[in-house]
Motif scaffolding. Structure first.
Motif, PDB file in Angstrom:
ATOM      1  N   ARG A 128       2.790   0.077  -4.590  1.00  0.00           N
ATOM      2  CA  ARG A 128       3.786  -0.708  -3.866  1.00  0.00           C
ATOM      3  C   ARG A 128       4.953  -0.975  -4.812  1.00  0.00           C
ATOM      4  O   ARG A 128       4.750  -1.309  -5.987  1.00  0.00           O
ATOM      5  CB  ARG A 128       3.190  -2.028  -3.389  1.00  0.00           C
ATOM      6  CG  ARG A 128       4.162  -2.855  -2.542  1.00  0.00           C
ATOM      7  CD  ARG A 128       3.611  -4.247  -2.248  1.00  0.00           C
ATOM      8  NE  ARG A 128       2.377  -4.200  -1.465  1.00  0.00           N
ATOM      9  CZ  ARG A 128       1.299  -4.950  -1.728  1.00  0.00           C
ATOM     10  NH1 ARG A 128       1.288  -5.799  -2.728  1.00  0.00           N
ATOM     11  NH2 ARG A 128       0.221  -4.845  -0.978  1.00  0.00           N
ATOM     12  N   SER A 139       8.804  -7.094   4.412  1.00  0.00           N
ATOM     13  CA  SER A 139       7.514  -6.414   4.307  1.00  0.00           C
ATOM     14  C   SER A 139       7.754  -4.925   4.079  1.00  0.00           C
ATOM     15  O   SER A 139       8.695  -4.341   4.613  1.00  0.00           O
ATOM     16  CB  SER A 139       6.654  -6.666   5.533  1.00  0.00           C
ATOM     17  OG  SER A 139       7.374  -6.326   6.685  1.00  0.00           O
ATOM     18  N   ASP A 154      -2.942   2.436   0.571  1.00  0.00           N
ATOM     19  CA  ASP A 154      -3.402   1.072   0.845  1.00  0.00           C
ATOM     20  C   ASP A 154      -3.581   0.310  -0.464  1.00  0.00           C
ATOM     21  O   ASP A 154      -4.627   0.375  -1.115  1.00  0.00           O
ATOM     22  CB  ASP A 154      -4.706   1.139   1.640  1.00  0.00           C
ATOM     23  CG  ASP A 154      -5.073  -0.224   2.214  1.00  0.00           C
ATOM     24  OD1 ASP A 154      -4.564  -1.255   1.690  1.00  0.00           O
ATOM     25  OD2 ASP A 154      -5.871  -0.263   3.167  1.00  0.00           O
ATOM     26  N   ASP A 205       2.784   7.082   4.359  1.00  0.00           N
ATOM     27  CA  ASP A 205       1.507   7.763   4.123  1.00  0.00           C
ATOM     28  C   ASP A 205       1.641   8.677   2.911  1.00  0.00           C
ATOM     29  O   ASP A 205       2.609   9.418   2.801  1.00  0.00           O
ATOM     30  CB  ASP A 205       1.121   8.616   5.342  1.00  0.00           C
ATOM     31  CG  ASP A 205       0.670   7.737   6.499  1.00  0.00           C
ATOM     32  OD1 ASP A 205       0.215   6.600   6.221  1.00  0.00           O
ATOM     33  OD2 ASP A 205       0.811   8.176   7.660  1.00  0.00           O
ATOM     34  N   ARG A 230       5.694   1.231   5.113  1.00  0.00           N
ATOM     35  CA  ARG A 230       4.453   1.918   4.722  1.00  0.00           C
ATOM     36  C   ARG A 230       4.620   3.421   4.871  1.00  0.00           C
ATOM     37  O   ARG A 230       4.996   3.905   5.925  1.00  0.00           O
ATOM     38  CB  ARG A 230       3.287   1.425   5.588  1.00  0.00           C
ATOM     39  CG  ARG A 230       2.950  -0.010   5.255  1.00  0.00           C
ATOM     40  CD  ARG A 230       1.801  -0.536   6.060  1.00  0.00           C
ATOM     41  NE  ARG A 230       1.611  -1.928   5.729  1.00  0.00           N
ATOM     42  CZ  ARG A 230       0.941  -2.347   4.654  1.00  0.00           C
ATOM     43  NH1 ARG A 230       0.394  -1.459   3.841  1.00  0.00           N
ATOM     44  NH2 ARG A 230       0.831  -3.636   4.385  1.00  0.00           N
ATOM     45  N   GLU A 239       5.555   0.955   0.359  1.00  0.00           N
ATOM     46  CA  GLU A 239       4.134   0.983   0.007  1.00  0.00           C
ATOM     47  C   GLU A 239       3.543   2.342   0.353  1.00  0.00           C
ATOM     48  O   GLU A 239       3.654   2.815   1.474  1.00  0.00           O
ATOM     49  CB  GLU A 239       3.364  -0.129   0.728  1.00  0.00           C
ATOM     50  CG  GLU A 239       1.907  -0.150   0.290  1.00  0.00           C
ATOM     51  CD  GLU A 239       1.180  -1.433   0.692  1.00  0.00           C
ATOM     52  OE1 GLU A 239       1.861  -2.462   0.895  1.00  0.00           O
ATOM     53  OE2 GLU A 239      -0.046  -1.382   0.784  1.00  0.00           O
TER      54      GLU A 239
END
Lengths: 791, 154, 322
Positions: A340, A778, A165, A783, A781, A162
């Motif tokens: 994502r 999951s 956000d 940046d 993440r 991902e």
């Protein structure tokens, strides 16, 4: 490297340097080679989809007169795989077979008929195992995994990333749209079947000839599996009768040809039958995908979530990369502030999928471009406007850390839209006649090599002989795309020589410095840059020598057509070369290319997607559909492609037209399907490739964005133009009939199913609705880079 | 073994072949004329096309014994590097060959057409090569290459 | 390279010798070879031992058009010859031109196409594939894989010429151990994928004869994926005769590639005969054809789709004749 062509050699539509050799039948493809005393090989292949091998009895075959060698799995026990992370194959099955057609044993005999007979005499005792043929089964089945024995057994690779956000992006969206698509797998169907010939040369070294696009990788894997030093092996890639990615993996027959030559001491040739080609496969992955995108009211993307399930078949092959490619390149056409991507590659008991023209990206590109067409409808925008509102800009960085440099996408779009009259025709053509639009983008080579190393990805050497003859050495394998002509043209432009007067030695590990291979559309950019660097070094040596000889300033000396121009004097090239050799000694220069290091992010998966430059395309397709039969015919295609600079426009146009042909095959008819684990029809009769009668008029539009890092500004053209054609046709069918085909190919029965749905008051859709019941871990993440546009 | 007499590219060849030998195997393996290609050996791709008495046929479907006393022309028989047939030159000029594997068959098929009909329409050219698969070019450059050597355009 | 299995070869110079040779075990008749050779290379005929070629037999090539309009086509006449012969009815030339590819039409023959072996996705398969599946009925196994409940073979009649010849009311000449005979071509076929011809294996089809057919309007429509190379997965041959008042006096509608034999569609023909030939009767006749054939899933595309195309193709064929 950027350099301005000034002699008109680059940019000229000229025949391939091997054109006459091809047209007179003189080019020697693999099966055209033969040696006296040569043996003929055959590979016995599994008739079971998933089984333990209890015994392989070769005694009757061995006893057959004329049989000289037999190999089984235990003779070549070392596992291999093209990607370091997927060492899951054996030259011949060890313990288990995993699909119908998996190689089990090999024979070499005096005559092909004896080899055939010997193969028939080998008895294999199987113990059948549970068979998995669909992705749903692969997810659900827990007994007897195809590889290994872990809890998530038939999962090959999984990725979950991902960037930014995504939930926040959906929260601010005015409109959110979700779609599910399916893209059926298909085969390259290069006209020449694969083959390999092993010879033990007089110095005792093994020489393997193969119709391969990747002689360097074959060299490495031969050394590994045959357990010999690379220095004892020579690989020569013969001109391939078509590749398209089919010949970018290393196959059983190549390893076995080498080993068989070693054990028999005689040359041994293996050539696959067409049926075997369908089992060797490595074709397009079937991909089931889900995409969810948030938009502002004026059509700007706020976030996107993309999920892919890819059916890998029985082995890893390039699959770990293929999987990432189904997610990584959505961001190189559209500015996606939060993204994502979740994907999983599953093993099934079918021939392994791998790279085919566009590697992993035609499937998501189809989904994405049809999805946007629908979103445009939702928002009351036209398909051009919604795309233009989201286009990436040149010299930016994407949310997933891909560096965009030159980008001629806007021009590509404007040209096809204007030339086709798309905006006027859309929604105004008679029922059954439609027009569709889509865009695409592809890499000019992968940013990272397949195995980790810090060496150049491409190296070129140039040597000048005393007659002024110039020989260019590169391992780049010409699979029809014209890489040899490209090398001759780039060097020719730099030296002022006609490309057809150069000698280009390619694709031989003894003779040529390394190029990683003809895949990822990397050769023009990488080998072209290496060749240009070597040529410019040579130019420099020659010009310096002439300047010294004449005692004039070097700035006053330059390359002309076949001459060195020094003021008002013209020195013929051969003479200039002799002066230079007297000055410097042997005239040999080298050039190398390694992509810049800063073009990738720093996360697991970041290695797939970066490229030193991306090519861009836009397409408009005009189709006619028969609502009664469901038959779709493509009448005309406009295709604009940003190739950076066309080194040879004739060859560029050829790549565009060929890409359109292959795309039309994929969208209209080609599919590698199975009944259970049995191939639906491993032949060129049952596997439908479009004939000339299915081919529409194609308006090829070459757009030149002059890339700052490409050789003379060039980027790729071999794969990118395929991408937008497929969704453009699907979108055109919607314009023609009001139906949405969310699964391709567009078989006439599916078209009718969608029409029936429309008639019954439904949305007029044919396609998948559900995804396998699979929980992704999951996401990691990441940046976004500071310079990327974010939510 | 069966005795056969073939005229191949103008030269008479006397051979003994097994009855099951196809003309494809004979030209490639017995006569070393490897310009004739093969992509399926089942009559599905057209790559093995040769001319028998001026007519394009699939050598993979033809028993050599059945071709006895016939005139066979392969790609090696219509032109050379130094003296190419106009079609051979035209294919290069139009980019009608990429990998080149279908090219010999394509050129022979086109030659047979032009020998019969020196001014075919584009539609006629397309119909004539509809049994020859090309996986690289998308056929359009092939149509142009053939159209360029019609009598009208020469 | 896929090669033929070892074979004996005979090329007799008379039909009588050929008939005698065909009586031997494992003897197979070869005309143009475009059907036989691929089937042999795929090892579909495991008992094949001898190829009996007709190439030396005189008078098996050529087309004669007699003064009363009767057409006689010798069996070894190539399909390309039929395509190019402007004396022949358009329907025949178009049907011959729809067969396979140009090269195959240059070698394939009229007799060969009329006798082309029935085809099935489970039968016309390469070697490894065949060994991976249990043999089907026609391959010497116990059951049909397409219709496992049935005890018959459902391989598909895949001739383009056969439905047209049936529609034109052609007759075929056969020669066998008991001499020559002539039968209506409809009687040459049997709706059985294995024994799809009524002629014995020793019999040779020598000629097809199309009687005078002035005033007969006929057409052929073929369903296939590509414009070339592909076998039919549905063929519709239609022939009608209309009087001055547009009343249909004769109708023959024949479906190809939906069964193991070309199928006449009497239900559709009955709708037309005696009635005015117009959109309404055509639509009714087309609808009536739907009920007859039950194609199975053993060729390209689905049986459901092919079934659905029957009335569409029949209607379009009939419309063309109006």
């Amino acid at each position: 490297m950027r350099s301005e062509p000034h002699l008109g050699i680059v940019g000229r539509a000229a025949p391939r340097v091997d054109a006459l050799a091809q047209a007179t039948g003189r080019v020697k493809y693999l099966d055209d080679l033969s040696y006296s005393g040569m043996l003929h090989g055959k590979i016995l292949r599994s008739t079971e989809a998933h089984a333990r091998i209890v015994a392989v009895d070769t005694s009757a075959a061995k006893a057959l007169p004329g049989v000289h060698g037999i190999l089984t799995g235990e003779d070549l026990p070392v596992a291999f795989g093209l990607l370091p992370v997927s060492q899951d194959e054996h030259a011949l099955a060890v313990d288990k077979v995993r699909h119908i057609g998996d190689p089990i044993a090999a024979v070499a005999a005096e005559h092909p008929d004896i080899a055939q007979r010997a193969m028939e005499l080998i008895e294999v005792t199987y113990e059948s195992l549970p068979v998995v043929t669909t992705m749903t089964e692969a997810v659900e089945t827990t007994e007897e995994p195809i590889h290994g024995d872990g809890p998530r057994n038939n999962r090959d690779r999984e990725i979950s990333l991902e960037f930014g956000d995504v939930d926040a992006g959906f929260d601010i969206a005015y409109h959110i749209r979700e779609d599910v698509f399916f893209y059926q797998g298909n085969n390259h169907a290069a006209l020449e079947a694969h083959g390999a010939l092993g010879v033990v040369e007089d110095d005792g070294r093994l020489h393997v000839f193969s119709s391969t696009q990747v002689p360097h990788y074959l060299h490495r894997i031969l050394a590994k599996v045959l357990e010999m030093p690379e220095s004892r092996i020579r690989v020569t890639a013969t001109p391939t009768g078509g590749g398209f990615g089919a010949k970018t993996d290393v196959f059983s027959h190549e390893l076995v040809a080498g080993q068989m030559a070693l054990i028999t001491g005689r040359p041994v040739k293996f050539v696959l039958t067409r049926e075997e080609v369908f089992y060797a496969h490595r074709g397009r992955h079937p991909v089931l995908m889900w995409v969810k995108t948030g938009f502002t009211s004026d059509g700007r993307i706020t976030a996107m979530s993309f999920r892919t399930f890819i059916d890998g078949g029985a082995y890893g092959s390039y699959g770990a990369a293929s999987l990432l490619y189904t997610g990584q390149l959505q961001t190189i056409t559209y500015r996606i502030p939060a993204y994502r991507f979740e994907g999983v590659r599953l093993f099934t008991n079918k021939p392994a999928c791998g790279p085919k023209r566009g590697h992993g990206t035609p499937q998501p590109r189809f989904g994405l471009e049809v999805h946007l067409d629908k979103a445009a409808d939702d928002l009351g925008l036209d398909p051009v406007t919604i795309r233009k509102r989201n286009l990436v800009s040149p010299n930016t960085v994407t949310v997933n850390h891909l560096r965009i440099t030159s980008c001629g996408l806007t021009e590509c779009i404007d040209r096809v839209v204007a030339d086709s009259g798309y905006l006027d025709k859309r929604r105004h053509l008679p029922q059954g006649h439609g027009i569709g639009f889509a865009i695409g983008a592809y890499m000019s080579g992968a940013g990272l090599p397949i195995y980790f190393n810090d060496m150049p990805q491409s190296e070129v050497m140039i040597k000048v002989d005393r007659g002024g003859g110039v020989t260019v050495y590169s391992m780049a394998a010409d699979c029809g795309q014209g890489s040899t002509t490209m090398l001759a043209t780039v060097v020719g432009e730099a030296l002022g020589l006609d490309p057809s007067d150069l000698v280009v030695i390619t694709a031989d590990t003894d003779l040529t410095p390394v190029d990683l291979g003809s895949y990822s559309s990397r050769v023009t950019f990488m080998a072209g840059n290496a060749a240009l660097e070597a040529a410019l070094k040579l130019t420099d040596l020659v010009l310096t020598a002439i300047a010294d000889e004449l005692d004039i300033d070097q700035d006053a000396v330059e390359i002309g057509h076949g001459v060195v121009v020094a003021g008002d004097r013209e020195i013929p090239w051969a003479e200039a070369a002799r002066i230079a050799e007297a000055r410097w000694g042997l005239l040999v220069t080298t050039g190398t290319y390694k992509p810049p290091k800063d073009i990738k992010g720093d996360y697991r998966g970041a290695g797939v997607g970066p490229s030193p430059a991306y090519s861009y395309s836009a397409c408009v397709a005009d189709v006619k559909c028969d609502p009664e039969t469901g038959h779709v015919s493509v009448e005309r295609v406009w295709l604009a492609h940003d190739v950076g600079r066309a080194i040879n426009p004739l060859l560029v146009r050829g790549q565009i037209e060929g890409s359109v042909h292959m795309a039309l095959g994929e969208v209209l008819m080609e599919e590698q399907t199975f009944r259970g684990a049995l191939h639906s029809g491993p032949s060129l009769l049952d596997y439908k490739i479009p004939t000339v009668l299915e081919m529409p008029r194609v308006e090829s539009i070459i757009v030149e964005s002059i890339d700052a890092e490409g050789p003379f500004g060039a980027k790729e053209v071999g794969q990118g133009p395929l991408l937008p054609v497929i969704p453009a046709v699907v979108n055109a069918v919607h314009d023609a009939l009001g139906i949405r085909l969310d699964a391709i190919p567009l078989r006439p029965d599916k078209v009718l199913a969608a029409l029936d749905d429309l008639e019954r008051g439904g949305p007029g859709r044919y396609g998948p609705t559900d995804l396998p019941d699979y929980t992704f871990r999951s996401p990691l993440r990441v940046d976004p880079p500071p310079e990327a546009v974010t939510v | 073994m069966e005795p056969v007499t073939l005229t191949v590219n103008g030269a008479t060849r006397r051979l003994f072949v097994p009855p099951q030998r196809t003309l494809l195997e004979t030209v490639r393996e017995d006569l070393g004329l490897t310009g004739t290609k093969h992509g399926c050996e089942l009559g599905e791709c057209g790559a093995c096309t040769v001319l028998i008495d001026g007519v394009p046929i699939l050598s993979c479907l033809t028993l050599t014994v059945n071709a006895t006393d016939c005139e066979i022309v392969t790609i090696e028989g219509i032109g050379s590097m130094t003296e190419p047939h106009p079609l051979q030159r035209s294919f290069g000029e139009h980019g009608a060959a990429q990998c080149g594997y279908c090219t010999p068959a394509m050129i022979l098929t086109a030659k047979a057409l032009l020998d019969r009909d020196p001014n075919p329409s584009e539609e006629t050219i397309a119909e004539a090569i509809a049994g020859n698969m090309c996986r690289c070019t998308g056929y359009l450059s092939i149509l142009s290459a053939v159209a360029a050597v019609t009598e009208e355009n020469q | 390279m896929l090669r033929l299995p070892p074979l004996r070869y005979e090329a007799p110079s008379t039909l009588e010798e050929a008939v005698a040779l065909l009586a031997e075990d494992g003897a197979l008749l070869a005309a143009g070879g475009s059907d036989l050779v691929p089937n042999l290379k795929r090892r579909q005929y495991p008992t094949a031992r001898t190829i009996v070629s007709l190439r030396r037999v005189a008078d098996l090539v050529g087309i004669r058009v007699e003064s009363d309009g009767t057409i006689r086509i010798a069996a070894l006449t190539t399909l390309a010859t039929v395509v190019e012969d402007s004396r022949l009815p358009k329907v025949l030339r178009e049907a011959a031109g729809a067969v396979a590819s140009p090269q195959i039409r240059n070698q394939g023959t009229v007799g060969g196409n009329l006798c082309v072996d029935t085809r099935c996705d489970w039968l016309n398969v390469p070697d490894t594939w065949r060994q991976a599946a249990e043999p089907c009925l026609k391959a010497g196994g116990e059951m049909c894989w397409v219709a496992p409940a049935k005890k018959d073979c459902w391989a598909v009649s895949s001739s383009d010429l056969a439905p047209v010849m049936v529609a034109l009311g052609a007759e075929v000449q056969l020669i066998g151990p008991d001499g020559r005979r002539s039968i209506p071509i409809e009687q040459l076929y049997r709706n059985d994928g294995m024994a799809y011809l009524t002629k014995t294996t020793e019999e040779i089809l020598t000629e097809v004869v199309i009687g005078p057919h002035a005033g007969l309007r006929a057409t052929y429509r073929k369903l296939r994926r590509r414009g070339s190379i592909d076998f039919p997965i549905l063929g519709v041959a239609a022939a009608v005769r209309l009087d001055d008042a547009d009343i249909c006096t004769e109708a023959r509608i024949v479906l190809g590639a939906v069964a193991s034999a070309p199928l006449r569609v009497p239900t559709s023909e009955e709708v037309l005969v005696g009635r005015t030939y117009n959109a309404e009767t055509i639509a009714e006749a087309a609808e009536a054809a739907r009920k007859l054939a039950r194609p199975l899933n053993n060729t390209d595309l689905t049986s459901r789709y092919r079934t659905r195309m029957i009335p569409v193709f029949v209607r379009r064929a009939l419309e063309e004749l109006g």
